[in-house]
Write an enzyme that holds these catalytic residues in place. Structure first.
Site: not given
Length: 182
Positions: A12-15
């Site tokens: 998912g969102c890499f953050w």
């Protein structure tokens, strides 16, 4: 001297993925970076990847010393820190760039990943793990403003699916069976 190993994972969102791995493994992993892998475009930008036309996934890429943490341990955490049963999606983030993916750097990593998937699948009950196993080809570093984003922006968006769960909690949620340690 111990050989340095590399892991490249999409969840998912890499953050949030970056933050989750950094919190969990701390000094046992080094040089963690967010970026893109698995697609067809050279030197993709965030804007390119968000179009969904490059087939790149948002990933974290980091080095680890197998004497400190095994690849199997890293993957066990990987499967507990996101929902690997949602195809091309984590929370509200949708698209192939958010796919659950393991980019293996060797046949040994591929074999370990296959073993871990087989071991943990029962916890997810009837929901099938949709994580892709893809040979690593290239990691493209994400833009500098994405690196360590949630530390630099404490009020920034973090996908609500990125947190560590126990196998007991997963098995209960998915009406599955807690995996054995074998």
């Amino acid at each position: 001297m111990t050989a340095v190993n590399v892991a490249t994972l999409g969840a998912g969102c890499f953050w949030g993925v970056e933050r989750s791995f950094a919190r969990k493994f701390g000094a046992a992993i080094k040089n963690i970076r967010v970026g893109y892998s698995g697609g067809s475009k050279d030197s993709p930008s965030y804007k390119d990847v968000c179009t969904g036309t490059t087939n790149h996934a948002e990933v974290v890429n980091f080095e680890f010393d197998a004497a400190q943490v095994s690849y199997a341990t890293i993957l066990d955490f990987f499967f507990r820190m996101h929902d690997p049963t949602t195809l091309n999606r984590q929370g509200g983030d949708k698209g192939t760039q958010y796919r659950s993916s393991i980019f293996y750097h060797s046949e040994e990593q591929k074999a370990i990943a296959e073993q871990v998937i087989k071991r943990v699948q029962p916890a997810f009950g009837a929901a099938q793990i949709s994580t892709t196993l893809e040979p690593f080809r290239k990691f493209w570093d994400g833009e500098e403003y994405h690196q360590d984003y949630l530390t630099k922006n404490p009020d920034g968006y973090e996908c609500p699916t990125h947190f560590e769960r126990s196998w007991e909690k997963i098995a209960k949620e998915f009406t599955g069976v807690v995996p054995s340690d074998n």
